[in-house]
Design a protein around this motif. Structure first.
Motif, short mmCIF file in Angstrom:
data_model
loop_
_atom_site.label_atom_id
_atom_site.label_comp_id
_atom_site.label_asym_id
_atom_site.label_seq_id
_atom_site.Cartn_x
_atom_site.Cartn_y
_atom_site.Cartn_z
N HIS A 248 9.71 5.01 6.32
CA HIS A 248 10.20 5.23 4.92
C HIS A 248 8.88 5.99 4.53
O HIS A 248 7.71 5.75 4.67
CB HIS A 248 10.28 4.16 4.25
N PRO A 249 8.98 7.20 3.57
CA PRO A 249 8.09 8.07 3.31
C PRO A 249 6.85 7.39 2.47
O PRO A 249 5.95 7.81 2.21
CB PRO A 249 8.61 9.14 2.42
N TYR A 250 7.53 6.32 1.80
CA TYR A 250 6.44 5.57 0.56
C TYR A 250 5.83 4.30 1.34
O TYR A 250 5.05 3.50 0.52
CB TYR A 250 7.24 5.02 -0.68
N ILE A 251 6.15 4.01 2.65
CA ILE A 251 5.27 3.02 3.22
C ILE A 251 4.59 3.57 4.59
O ILE A 251 5.20 4.09 5.39
CB ILE A 251 6.38 2.00 3.90
N ASN A 252 3.50 3.51 4.56
CA ASN A 252 2.64 4.09 5.71
C ASN A 252 2.30 2.87 6.71
O ASN A 252 2.78 1.58 6.54
CB ASN A 252 1.13 4.57 5.28
N TYR A 253 1.69 3.07 7.92
CA TYR A 253 1.52 2.16 8.76
C TYR A 253 0.63 0.80 8.31
O TYR A 253 1.05 -0.19 8.71
CB TYR A 253 0.66 2.97 10.07
N TYR A 254 -0.38 1.03 7.52
CA TYR A 254 -1.20 -0.23 7.28
C TYR A 254 -0.33 -1.06 6.47
O TYR A 254 -0.25 -2.12 6.23
CB TYR A 254 -2.55 0.30 6.54
N THR B 201 -0.97 0.01 -4.15
CA THR B 201 -1.48 0.35 -5.57
C THR B 201 -0.18 0.18 -6.53
O THR B 201 1.05 -0.06 -6.07
CB THR B 201 -1.96 1.69 -5.51
N ALA B 202 -0.36 0.11 -7.80
CA ALA B 202 0.56 0.08 -8.90
C ALA B 202 1.74 1.06 -8.70
O ALA B 202 2.95 0.92 -8.87
CB ALA B 202 0.21 0.02 -10.08
N SER B 203 1.10 2.35 -8.49
CA SER B 203 2.12 3.63 -8.23
C SER B 203 2.98 3.28 -6.98
O SER B 203 4.02 3.71 -7.07
CB SER B 203 1.22 4.88 -8.18
N ASP B 204 2.18 2.91 -5.97
CA ASP B 204 3.16 2.57 -4.68
C ASP B 204 4.30 1.83 -4.94
O ASP B 204 5.28 1.78 -4.43
CB ASP B 204 2.34 2.04 -3.60
N ILE B 205 3.95 0.64 -5.66
CA ILE B 205 4.94 -0.36 -5.89
C ILE B 205 5.89 0.09 -6.91
O ILE B 205 7.36 -0.19 -6.71
CB ILE B 205 4.28 -1.76 -6.59
N GLU B 206 5.59 0.86 -7.79
CA GLU B 206 6.88 1.47 -8.80
C GLU B 206 7.51 2.52 -8.01
O GLU B 206 8.77 2.40 -8.31
CB GLU B 206 5.86 2.12 -9.97
N SER C 77 9.96 0.22 -5.91
CA SER C 77 10.92 -0.43 -6.54
C SER C 77 12.31 0.18 -6.39
O SER C 77 13.31 -0.69 -6.73
CB SER C 77 10.33 -0.62 -8.11
N HIS C 78 12.36 1.33 -6.16
CA HIS C 78 13.64 2.07 -6.24
C HIS C 78 14.46 2.06 -4.86
O HIS C 78 15.38 2.29 -4.64
CB HIS C 78 13.72 3.57 -6.62
N TYR C 79 13.77 1.31 -3.87
CA TYR C 79 14.23 1.49 -2.74
C TYR C 79 14.21 0.22 -1.71
O TYR C 79 14.78 0.28 -0.65
CB TYR C 79 13.25 2.65 -1.69
#
Length: 297
Positions: free
Chosen positions: A250-256, A284-289, A292-294
């Protein structure tokens, strides 16, 4: 004994001697006349050989006369089809016998003259000859490619189909989550390249929740963003069931971040909400935001 007594012969001896002398004279005469006849015969034979050589020479000269006549034959100009013309027509046009033979050999092997320039490949044909013959070459439609039968139909079909898609008007919008590449290319500033990039990124995300996400595509044209609206058509992922490779796809989840989720599940059990991710330093807060849609639990 006197000398005359030595040459004295009696009558019978003189008769025998006279007979032998006469026989010798007759023999000499025969030899003379027979030898002369042989010389005459040899001379006649030599004369005959000379006459034969002269005749052969004359015959040889006569044998080559048709070539001289062929070179001097009258050349005519008239319309002809190289696929159907016979040898008489080719000879009237000024071609040589061996060139006509090559044409027949080419046609017998299945060769077809589809255009006048094909006839220029005839061996031995000079540029001057071809320029003189070209205006008279008529290729029958029977020997044209069969695909030409449908050329007009294809042309008419192209006339009724726009080569380029009609672009949207400033007041028109399209759905970013359901439009295919053909519809996307109607957006001003969007061609085949960006249309494919939008579809590929949409599949990786699971759908767009905002048209502003298009800015995440490198060098995306800003003027195209306003032509989109977004429907609620998003595919979510279950972070408690996916493996490492599936999560980091998924583009919003990296390896770490994917490893942190697996570690949390192994140590603390399944995630119950995104608040659980706030405890992880990799998010981060932006990552979690954005996630939240996916994500689903």
């Amino acid at each position: 004994m006197k000398l005359k007594d030595f040459f004295y012969f009696n009558r019978s001896d003189r008769a025998v001697l006279f007979f032998f002398l006469l026989l010798a004279v007759i023999s000499c005469a025969l030899i003379f006349f027979v030898g002369d006849d042989e010389k005459t015969t040899q001379t006649d034979a030599e004369d005959s050989v000379f006459v034969q050589k002269t005749t052969i020479s004359s015959t040889s000269s006569y044998t080559h006369r048709p070539y001289i006549q062929a070179e001097a034959r009258r050349v005519e100009r008239f319309p002809f089809d190289p696929n159907t013309a016979d040898s008489t027509a080719f000879l009237r046009l000024g071609l040589q016998y061996w060139q006509v033979h090559n044409i027949y050999k080419y046609r017998a092997a299945g060769g077809i003259y589809r255009k006048p320039s094909d006839f220029a490949r005839l061996y031995g044909l000079t540029q001057k000859q071809y320029r003189e013959l070209e205006p008279y070459i008529r290729i029958s439609k029977d020997y044209a490619p069969a695909s030409e039968l449908f050329a007009k139909e294809r042309h008419e079909r192209k006339d009724t189909t726009h080569r380029y898609p009609v672009k949207l008007k400033p007041t028109e919008r399209i759905d970013l989550n359901v439009s295919d590449t053909s519809a996307l290319k109607r957006v001003p500033g969007i061609g085949g390249y960006y249309a494919n990039r939008i579809v590929s990124y949409r599949q990786r995300l699971g759908g767009f929740y905002s048209r502003e996400q298009l800015r995440e595509i490198e060098d995306f044209p800003e003027e195209a963003i306003s032509f989109f609206n977004v429907s609620n058509n998003i595919h979510k992922i279950n972070v408690n069931q996916l493996k490492l490779n599936e999560l980091k796809r998924h583009p919003y989840i990296n390896y770490y971040q994917a490893k942190a989720i697996l570690s949390f599940r192994r140590l603390r059990g399944p995630l119950k909400s995104l608040n659980d991710l706030r405890l992880l330093k990799d998010f981060t807060a932006s990552d979690i935001e954005r996630l939240s849609h996916y994500v689903d639990f």
